[in-house]
Design a protein around this motif. Structure first.
Motif, short mmCIF file in Angstrom:
data_model
loop_
_atom_site.label_atom_id
_atom_site.label_comp_id
_atom_site.label_asym_id
_atom_site.label_seq_id
_atom_site.Cartn_x
_atom_site.Cartn_y
_atom_site.Cartn_z
N ALA A 9 0.83 -1.21 0.00
CA ALA A 9 0.00 0.00 0.00
C ALA A 9 0.86 1.25 0.00
O ALA A 9 0.59 2.22 -0.73
CB ALA A 9 -0.92 -0.01 1.22
N THR A 10 1.92 1.26 0.81
CA THR A 10 2.82 2.41 0.88
C THR A 10 3.52 2.64 -0.45
O THR A 10 3.59 3.76 -0.95
CB THR A 10 3.85 2.23 1.99
OG1 THR A 10 3.19 2.13 3.26
CG2 THR A 10 4.83 3.38 2.03
N ALA A 11 4.06 1.57 -1.02
CA ALA A 11 4.81 1.69 -2.27
C ALA A 11 3.94 2.27 -3.38
O ALA A 11 4.37 3.20 -4.10
CB ALA A 11 5.36 0.32 -2.68
N GLN A 12 2.73 1.76 -3.53
CA GLN A 12 1.84 2.27 -4.57
C GLN A 12 1.41 3.70 -4.28
O GLN A 12 1.31 4.53 -5.18
CB GLN A 12 0.61 1.37 -4.70
CG GLN A 12 0.88 0.05 -5.40
CD GLN A 12 -0.40 -0.56 -5.97
OE1 GLN A 12 -1.49 -0.38 -5.43
NE2 GLN A 12 -0.27 -1.26 -7.06
N GLY A 13 1.15 3.97 -2.99
CA GLY A 13 0.73 5.32 -2.62
C GLY A 13 1.80 6.35 -2.89
O GLY A 13 1.53 7.44 -3.42
N VAL A 14 3.05 6.03 -2.54
CA VAL A 14 4.16 6.95 -2.77
C VAL A 14 4.39 7.16 -4.27
O VAL A 14 4.69 8.27 -4.72
CB VAL A 14 5.44 6.45 -2.07
CG1 VAL A 14 6.65 7.28 -2.48
CG2 VAL A 14 5.27 6.51 -0.55
N ASP A 15 4.25 6.09 -5.05
CA ASP A 15 4.35 6.24 -6.51
C ASP A 15 3.31 7.24 -7.02
O ASP A 15 3.61 8.09 -7.87
CB ASP A 15 4.12 4.89 -7.20
CG ASP A 15 5.35 3.99 -7.17
OD1 ASP A 15 6.44 4.50 -6.83
OD2 ASP A 15 5.23 2.80 -7.48
N GLY A 16 2.10 7.13 -6.49
CA GLY A 16 1.02 8.02 -6.93
C GLY A 16 1.27 9.47 -6.56
O GLY A 16 1.12 10.38 -7.38
N LEU A 17 1.66 9.71 -5.32
CA LEU A 17 1.83 11.10 -4.88
C LEU A 17 3.06 11.76 -5.48
O LEU A 17 3.06 12.96 -5.77
CB LEU A 17 1.82 11.18 -3.35
CG LEU A 17 2.93 10.51 -2.54
CD1 LEU A 17 4.14 11.41 -2.36
CD2 LEU A 17 2.39 10.10 -1.17
N THR A 18 4.16 11.00 -5.64
CA THR A 18 5.37 11.61 -6.19
C THR A 18 5.16 12.07 -7.64
O THR A 18 5.71 13.09 -8.05
CB THR A 18 6.58 10.64 -6.13
OG1 THR A 18 6.21 9.38 -6.71
CG2 THR A 18 7.02 10.42 -4.71
N ALA A 19 4.37 11.33 -8.39
CA ALA A 19 4.09 11.73 -9.77
C ALA A 19 3.39 13.08 -9.81
O ALA A 19 3.72 13.94 -10.64
CB ALA A 19 3.22 10.67 -10.46
N LYS A 66 -4.18 5.80 -6.32
CA LYS A 66 -5.14 6.90 -6.38
C LYS A 66 -5.22 7.62 -5.03
O LYS A 66 -5.46 8.84 -4.99
CB LYS A 66 -6.52 6.39 -6.78
CG LYS A 66 -6.57 5.75 -8.16
CD LYS A 66 -6.15 6.73 -9.24
CE LYS A 66 -6.22 6.08 -10.63
NZ LYS A 66 -5.70 6.98 -11.68
N ALA A 67 -5.04 6.87 -3.95
CA ALA A 67 -5.03 7.51 -2.63
C ALA A 67 -3.87 8.50 -2.55
O ALA A 67 -4.03 9.63 -2.06
CB ALA A 67 -4.90 6.45 -1.53
N GLY A 68 -2.69 8.09 -3.04
CA GLY A 68 -1.55 8.99 -3.05
C GLY A 68 -1.78 10.20 -3.93
O GLY A 68 -1.46 11.33 -3.56
N GLU A 69 -2.33 9.97 -5.12
CA GLU A 69 -2.60 11.07 -6.04
C GLU A 69 -3.58 12.07 -5.43
O GLU A 69 -3.38 13.29 -5.51
CB GLU A 69 -3.15 10.53 -7.36
CG GLU A 69 -2.16 9.73 -8.19
CD GLU A 69 -2.81 9.08 -9.38
OE1 GLU A 69 -3.99 9.39 -9.66
OE2 GLU A 69 -2.15 8.25 -10.05
N ASN A 70 -4.66 11.56 -4.85
CA ASN A 70 -5.67 12.44 -4.24
C ASN A 70 -5.10 13.22 -3.07
O ASN A 70 -5.40 14.40 -2.89
CB ASN A 70 -6.89 11.62 -3.79
CG ASN A 70 -7.87 11.36 -4.91
OD1 ASN A 70 -8.74 12.17 -5.19
ND2 ASN A 70 -7.73 10.22 -5.56
N ALA A 71 -4.26 12.56 -2.27
CA ALA A 71 -3.65 13.23 -1.13
C ALA A 71 -2.74 14.36 -1.60
O ALA A 71 -2.73 15.46 -1.02
CB ALA A 71 -2.86 12.24 -0.29
#
Length: 328
Positions: A73-83, A293-298
């Motif tokens: 969950a963390t890895a995918q979330g960080v990928d989303g937010l860093t983009a 998507k959680a990372g992107e939205n955050a």
């Protein structure tokens, strides 16, 4: 090393004009900009980013606190937010708390001292000390994974109550009458409390109650140990809902060693759609969470807060999808 004076002399302009070009300020003719930038390149002038940031009162730094970097969950979330942050010209500082409460508080303090523009906090719990330090932070904070909306903290959450309900409904539809839940620490409202509460509601609709609620950690080993213990105590178990896929993979391993036919004698469900779910044997039926998507939205929510938009408290609840495989 070339100086601002060297660039100005080569370009035939004042130092103030060079400064305005470098800082992309309004009012400089395009022909002058080109001449200055060519001089910068020819001199090999290196912009002092720290000085530029101090002048603009912007660091373009974002602090991100995660409970563990090994998590799917963390890895995918960080990928989303860093983009999202990279597109906005921001750099991410990542801090791993190892689920240490004191470290979580300390990282928020440190990020404030380092003058980050905002913080994204992946939370596994929410207590008074954490709420207080977030509320007194000098920069905006967005929570991921726990609902801080009742404290006016913007949050990105998954629909954990409903996923528990859907898990219970799915197990009953597959013929299960004796269902247990393997969760995590009890202070994790989202992953443990809400998912177990949803399960109870689904079972209650069929006049059933959970056989057991086991508390452990997010690891495969925890799922393994708890499954062995609770299945020995409740051999009539015919269905298990696990709070995460990693827990479920451990439980499957334990059951296979105990001679239990997973998917036939005992149905198993996880949450998260980890890659391990696909390669486990038998393959794990689960629910897909859009962690990216959680990372992107955050990230977008935090950028809005930084820019002065979206100042009203808000909460985004992300949905999920059923993933049917062999265990249920």
């Amino acid at each position: 090393m070339a100086s601002l004076h060297d660039v100005a002399r080569l370009a035939g302009v004042s130092k103030s004009t060079v400064s305005r070009v470098i800082n992309d300020e309004y009012g400089v003719k395009e022909s002058t900009k080109i001449k200055v930038l060519e001089a910068v390149k020819e001199c090999g002038y290196v912009l002092n980013q720290v000085a530029k940031d101090l002048k603009s009162q912007k660091t373009n730094l974002i602090g991100v606190v995660v409970p563990r970097v090994s998590s799917h969950a963390t890895a995918q979330g960080v990928d989303g937010l860093t983009a999202v942050f990279e597109e906005a010209g921001k750099q991410v500082l990542l801090a791993n708390s190892h689920q240490d409460h004191d470290k979580e508080l300390e990282f928020i303090r440190i990020f404030n001292q380092k003058r980050v523009e905002g913080i994204i906090f992946y939370a596994t719990h929410l207590d008074s000390s954490l709420v207080q330090i977030i509320q007194t932070s000098s920069v905006p904070v967005v929570l991921v994974g726990q609902d801080g909306s009742m404290f006016d903290i913007p949050s990105i959450v998954h629909d954990d109550l409903r996923v528990g309900y859907e898990a219970g409904k799915r197990l009953v539809e597959k013929g299960c009458q004796h269902v247990g839940f393997i969760g995590v620490q009890s202070d994790d409202l989202a992953v443990d409390e809400l998912r177990s509460r949803g399960l109870k509601q689904a079972l209650a609709a069929h006049e059933l109650t959970p056989l057991f609620h086991a508390h452990g950690s997010f690891s495969i080993d925890s799922g393994y140990q708890l499954a062995r213990t609770w299945l020995q105590n409740y051999p009539e178990t015919d269905g298990i809902f696990c709070a995460t896929d990693r827990i479920a993979v451990g439980a499957i391993k334990a059951m296979r060693e105990m001679g239990i036919q997973v998917g036939e004698d005992v149905k198993v469900l996880g949450v998260g759609n980890d890659e391990l779910a696909l390669i486990s044997h038998p393959s794990l039926s689960t629910f897909n969470y859009a962690f990216d998507k959680a990372g992107e939205n955050a990230a977008r929510m935090l950028l809005d807060r930084i820019s002065g938009l979206g100042q009203e408290m808000c909460k985004v609840v992300l949905t999920f999808q059923h993933v049917d495989r062999e265990t249920c």
